[in-house]
Enzyme design. Sequence first.
Site: not given
Ligand code: GLA
Length: 397
Positions: A148, A197, A218
């Site tokens: 991430d 993305g 998200d």
């Molecule tokens: C980002 C990701 C989420 C999750 C959070 C965790 O926002 O897109 O899917 O993994 O981090 O902090």
Amino acid sequence: MLRVLRLAAPVLILVCWASAQSAPLAATPPMGWNPWNHFKRNVDDKLVRETADAMVASGMKDAGYQYVILDGGWEGGRDAQGGLYADPARFPDMKALGDYIHSKGLKFGIYSSPMKTICDGTEPGSLGHEEQDARIFAAWGVDYLKYDVCDGEGIYLKLEQQDPQQAHEYMLGLYTRMHNALQATGRPIVFSICQYGLDAVWRWGAHAGGNLWRTTNDIRDSYTDMSQNGFTQAGLSQFAGSGHWNDPDMLEIGNGGMQPDPYKTQMSLWAILAAPLIAGNDIRQMDETTRDILLNREVIAVDQDPLGRQGDRVRSEGPLELWMKPLQDGAKAVAIFNRGRSDMDFDFSFGEVGFPGKVRVRDLWLHQDLGVKSGEYTVRVPKHGVVMLRLSKPASI
Ligand code: GLA
């Protein structure tokens, strides 16, 4: 007889071993569970083991859900040698947790970031420790890594304003480094690129070793958010295929923010999109409606169809949308979505989805054969809901 048996067993073992070796990673979209949508950081060893148990007991494992994936917040810190360790109070033994998940016939997924720390936290990310972390993950028996970008988003966006090419190389570099580190371990580990993305990741995600890449921000447990993530995937089908999938984020089904019809919409749309099906609810206590949606094997079969083609929008008319996904046996999955606030009728012709003549129609939510039809067809679609059909050539034609 005894001699045949003696010969057959090693041959069988060899065949199984060989096919396990050659099976491509994420040949069909990954299926599993991740706690983030429901539990955020409130996760520990006990919850993960109970979830693994529930995945078996509920039939999710048999339906194809396989990866049990930790999200951000499991980390404890780094030791004097830079070795990453889990929070000892919540995850006392990661190797044992991996072994437990494997003992259930499931696979173990983990989370990290290409930054110094993970999103909104002080826990370490993998920046500068890619190879060391990949080796530790492999030693724990990890089969899947969600990686991430977190604060890398801000760095990328700043760079993009000055020099888009440099920004692209920065982003590509973050993911390529970890992919190479995973490769070097020799363990097959599904690589899930999570950077929302940015930089049209669908164009280069596979090149960076991604087996799936998030294409959106998200998801949240509301029809507006879920449909924003799902319907904006129109036009991206050319970038997905076996081993590399567009990922509009995890499922919200069962988390309580939506009614059954919108949850059926998510399941259907994700299946048409050949999207990863990562459940995000508390599967230890699923009600029957949630179970029926998450475990609809006919819809799962559309998602997991071995042809590996992502479906796309065929046509829209006001709030109504017709989507189609070609399947390996020549059949087609079709979904009609109603994004409006009242129930509506939708007329379409079987010709526009590839069946100019007679067609056998099966309803994948009613689990009913509707017979052989041709020409025009009208479906009644509930508000925020879906009608999902499997269309195939009648055997006699
Ligand atoms: C980002 C990701 C989420 C999750 C959070 C965790 O926002 O897109 O899917 O993994 O981090 O902090």
